[in-house]
Design a protein around this motif. Structure first.
Motif, mmCIF file in Angstrom:
data_model
loop_
_atom_site.group_PDB
_atom_site.id
_atom_site.type_symbol
_atom_site.label_atom_id
_atom_site.label_comp_id
_atom_site.label_asym_id
_atom_site.label_seq_id
_atom_site.Cartn_x
_atom_site.Cartn_y
_atom_site.Cartn_z
ATOM 1 N N MET A 1 0.831 -1.517 -0.038
ATOM 2 C CA MET A 1 -0.040 0.024 -0.138
ATOM 3 C C MET A 1 0.869 1.302 0.050
ATOM 4 N N VAL A 2 1.968 1.178 0.849
ATOM 5 C CA VAL A 2 2.791 2.476 0.924
ATOM 6 C C VAL A 2 3.586 2.686 -0.221
ATOM 7 N N LEU A 3 3.925 1.596 -0.960
ATOM 8 C CA LEU A 3 4.655 1.834 -2.353
ATOM 9 C C LEU A 3 3.710 2.387 -3.336
ATOM 10 N N GLN A 4 2.567 1.855 -3.422
ATOM 11 C CA GLN A 4 1.612 2.512 -4.353
ATOM 12 C C GLN A 4 1.390 3.905 -4.188
ATOM 13 N N LEU A 5 1.266 4.542 -2.931
ATOM 14 C CA LEU A 5 1.108 5.758 -2.600
ATOM 15 C C LEU A 5 2.317 6.489 -3.173
ATOM 16 N N LEU A 6 3.497 6.024 -2.682
ATOM 17 C CA LEU A 6 4.925 6.576 -3.109
ATOM 18 C C LEU A 6 5.088 6.850 -4.590
ATOM 19 N N SER A 7 4.390 5.733 -5.512
ATOM 20 C CA SER A 7 4.752 5.651 -6.954
ATOM 21 C C SER A 7 3.561 6.793 -7.254
ATOM 22 N N ALA A 8 2.340 7.032 -6.622
ATOM 23 C CA ALA A 8 1.593 7.973 -7.075
ATOM 24 C C ALA A 8 2.149 9.260 -6.775
ATOM 25 N N VAL A 9 2.770 9.636 -5.871
ATOM 26 C CA VAL A 9 3.244 10.748 -5.369
ATOM 27 C C VAL A 9 4.277 11.177 -6.253
ATOM 28 N N GLY A 10 5.061 10.261 -6.834
ATOM 29 C CA GLY A 10 6.280 10.466 -7.740
ATOM 30 C C GLY A 10 5.561 10.815 -9.215
ATOM 31 N N THR A 11 4.565 10.223 -9.807
ATOM 32 C CA THR A 11 3.991 10.570 -11.044
ATOM 33 C C THR A 11 3.291 11.890 -10.871
ATOM 34 N N VAL A 12 2.790 12.440 -9.681
ATOM 35 C CA VAL A 12 1.922 13.913 -9.408
ATOM 36 C C VAL A 12 3.212 14.852 -9.532
ATOM 37 N N VAL A 13 4.166 14.310 -8.728
ATOM 38 C CA VAL A 13 5.474 15.577 -9.001
ATOM 39 C C VAL A 13 5.801 15.697 -10.330
ATOM 40 N N SER A 14 6.157 14.456 -11.005
ATOM 41 C CA SER A 14 6.579 14.405 -12.390
ATOM 42 C C SER A 14 5.839 15.344 -13.241
ATOM 43 N N VAL A 15 4.474 15.052 -13.077
ATOM 44 C CA VAL A 15 3.409 15.874 -13.948
ATOM 45 C C VAL A 15 3.529 17.282 -13.727
ATOM 46 N N ALA A 16 3.602 17.669 -12.368
ATOM 47 C CA ALA A 16 3.649 18.920 -11.886
ATOM 48 C C ALA A 16 4.933 19.931 -12.620
#
Length: 75
Positions: A1-16
């Protein structure tokens, strides 16, 4: 679960970061055309010595003061 959240945060930061970079490029292009429309050089230097002066300023729109002939009444 934590890995999925970290992956999503990384994607959001990259898109931003990508959106901010694209916005900076669009702003620079629009600012260039606004300044060119106002008759100002992009570099802020003296265009009289520039080899590309003709590409910045069309013929007849140099740094000459406007003529008063248009406003003067004709005899």
């Amino acid at each position: 679960m934590v890995l999925q959240l970290l992956s999503a945060v990384g994607t959001v930061v990259s898109v931003a970061i990508g959106v901010l970079a694209a916005a900076a490029v669009v702003f620079a292009v629009v600012w260039h055309f606004v300044q060119k429309k106002r008759g100002k050089a992009g570099c802020g230097c003296d265009c009289a010595r520039c080899g590309l002066c003709s590409s910045c300023r069309p013929a007849g729109k140099g740094e000459q003061p406007p003529s008063k002939e248009k406003d003067a009444p004709r005899p």
